[in-house]
Design an enzyme around this catalytic site. Structure first.
Site, PDB file in Angstrom:
ATOM      1  CE  LYS A 295      -3.874  -1.875   2.716  1.00  0.00           C
ATOM      2  NZ  LYS A 295      -4.949  -1.562   1.748  1.00  0.00           N
TER       3      LYS A 295
ATOM      4  CD  GLU B  75      -5.984  -7.819   2.961  1.00  0.00           C
ATOM      5  OE1 GLU B  75      -6.828  -7.306   3.715  1.00  0.00           O
ATOM      6  OE2 GLU B  75      -5.507  -7.255   1.953  1.00  0.00           O
TER       7      GLU B  75
ATOM      8  CG  ASP C  46      -7.941  -4.318   6.610  1.00  0.00           C
ATOM      9  OD1 ASP C  46      -8.998  -3.811   6.187  1.00  0.00           O
ATOM     10  OD2 ASP C  46      -7.214  -5.027   5.898  1.00  0.00           O
TER      11      ASP C  46
ATOM     12  NE  ARG D 159     -10.874  -9.391  -3.065  1.00  0.00           N
ATOM     13  CZ  ARG D 159     -11.093  -8.442  -3.976  1.00  0.00           C
ATOM     14  NH1 ARG D 159     -11.260  -8.767  -5.252  1.00  0.00           N
ATOM     15  NH2 ARG D 159     -11.146  -7.168  -3.625  1.00  0.00           N
TER      16      ARG D 159
ATOM     17  CG  ASP E 262      -3.832  -3.926  -0.597  1.00  0.00           C
ATOM     18  OD1 ASP E 262      -3.912  -4.261   0.606  1.00  0.00           O
ATOM     19  OD2 ASP E 262      -4.153  -2.789  -1.000  1.00  0.00           O
TER      20      ASP E 262
END
Length: 479
Positions: A259, A331, A270, A333, A329
């Site tokens: 990121k 991740e 997150d 799912r 990124d």
């Protein structure tokens, strides 16, 4: 560091309902737009008052406060309750106060006001200093004899919902040098074990490898802090079995698809979806709802190292399906897919709902105060949106566009992790592959899970968004 992190859960303002005010206790007089003063307002001048929701004015001569409630919407009452608690803080904060309700106060208004009052004074700060004084309790004084029981029931439910929201905030706000996958899973289990009827099991990386949780292991493989899976179980009877699944990424660097530096510090939140699921399970159990609910939170830290998973990898999920990795990124799912496949195969659910800070696309589409609902069922979409409306959380149904379904297919694996097309929609279409034939909804809370501003009952930081909706949804299905 650990000794200065605030204790979890945060203590909230207590609220009771009674028919009589107390002697020697500051009174809070409600004023609506106009302005018009409610009970106890005799002798208070209205010249400088507007009645705007959240307007708080101290009248020292009368040892009273006036509190604006606007036009009387649920939003206005949440704003008013939150503003009152924020005003009743500081060096001269009273320990308690009486709020003199108007005759039109019903259960819905009490729920909104108590939500605001319980959550508006929320504070999470890592410091060695003492927190500033704040009012500890409020008494809501109803002028209607015989209505106390109804309002008390409404206040208790609202406080339970506020407690769930507050815990979800606590978990998401905890900094990631403390909150690794093990901390999140064991903290959830420790808190759950204190709630009658709720049990918890934490699975480690060895169990995940034995069972084939390839998505969780891939995402967590780049970190020295290994992944975990926490499973919370509540059995309230023979009702339908709901499975709530929350993304538990305790920090997200983006992995090899790293990121940008700007905003990466916010990635401690997150796992807000996982926090909402943990908190909702505890609230459902405390309320003793006649329903079965299981909570699954796959916990991992998405880091960068020589063992991190790569774009181009093919990962085998629980149950055997494979995914071509295109962006490390994406991740969330990957871990949700494992948990969903596990739930469908082993738990025999009547409904699966996953909750995640999944895509920046939804922040663009719906802004920062509205969650996205993806489901093939119009009835289920209405249930989620309606549940949210009743507890002060906004949702909007998004489409699962048929023209993008084929884009999920991969030439080298079963599925592509990041199909081309609208990001939030294609992410949901990917997850749909793991729902089987079970009714399913995907809730993307990337926008409303965090806030940089104070509004209504929300303070800056993690908002706890989603927890209340899950509890209300469970209550709907338990009827």
């Amino acid at each position: 560091m650990g000794s200065t992190v605030p204790s979890v859960p945060t203590k909230l303002v207590e609220v009771e309902v009674a028919e009589a005010p107390r002697r020697g206790v500051p009174a809070v007089v409600l004023t609506s737009t106009g302005p018009a003063l409610g009970p106890g307002g005799e002798g208070i001048a209205t010249a400088d008052l507007t009645g705007k929701a959240g307007e708080t004015v101290r009248h020292r001569s009368a040892d009273a406060w006036t509190l604006g409630v606007g036009t009387g919407t649920s939003s206005d009452y949440r704003t008013a309750g939150a503003a009152l608690v924020r005003a009743l803080s500081g060096d001269d904060a009273p320990k308690t106060a009486d709020v003199l309700l108007t005759v039109d106060f019903d259960a819905e208004k009490v729920r909104a006001f108590v939500l605001g009052a319980a959550l508006g004074g929320y504070r999470f700060k890592v410091t060695g200093e003492e927190a500033p004084p704040r009012v500890g309790s409020l008494r809501l004084v109803t002028p209607d004899e015989g209505f106390e029981e109804v309002l008390t029931s409404a206040a208790l439910k609202a406080h339970a919902l506020a407690t769930a929201t507050s815990l979800a905030r606590d978990l998401a706000n905890t900094p990631s040098n403390v909150k690794d996958p093990r901390w999140l899973a064991t903290t959830a289990a420790r808190l759950a074990e204190k709630v009658p009827g709720l049990s918890a099991v934490v699975r480690d990386e060895k169990w995940l490898a034995q069972q084939g949780f390839g998505g969780v292991l891939a995402v967590g493989g780049g970190s020295a802090r290994p992944p975990r899976l926490v499973e919370l179980t509540y059995d309230g009877g023979a009702g339908p079995h709901l499975v709530f699944i929350g993304k538990g990424i305790t920090f997200d660097t983006g992995g090899i698809s790293v990121k940008p530096a700007d905003g990466m510090h916010l990635m401690r939140t997150d796992m807000a979806g996982g926090g909402a699921v943990v908190s909702a399970l505890m609230a459902v159990a405390r309320r003793g709802l006649p329903i079965r609910v299981t909570g699954l939170v796959p916990c991992a830290e998405n880091h960068i190292s020589g063992s991190a998973y790569r774009p181009g990898d093919v990962v085998r999920h629980y149950g055997g399906a494979t995914t071509e990795v295109q962006n490390t990124d994406a991740e969330g799912r990957m871990v949700l897919a494992d948990a969903m496949a596990y739930a469908v195969r082993n738990l025999k659910p009547d409904l699966v709902v996953d909750v995640a800070t999944l895509t920046g696309a939804m922040k663009v589409s719906l802004g920062l105060r509205t969650g996205a609902v993806f489901t093939a069922s119009p009835d289920l979409a209405r249930s989620v949106v309606g549940a949210g409306a009743r507890v002060g959380e906004k949702w909007w149904r998004m489409p699962l566009l048929e023209e993008h379904v084929e884009a999920v297919d991969s030439e080298i694996a079963d599925y592509r992790q990041c199909p081309p097309g609208p990001g939030g929609i294609t992410a949901a279409l990917f997850l749909q592959k793991f729902a089987g034939d079970v009714p399913w909804a995907h809730l993307d809370i990337a926008g409303p899970a965090r806030s940089e501003k104070v509004y209504e009952e929300v303070v800056a930081g993690a908002t706890g968004f989603g927890a209340r909706t899950l509890v209300e949804l469970a209550e709907d299905f338990s009827r």
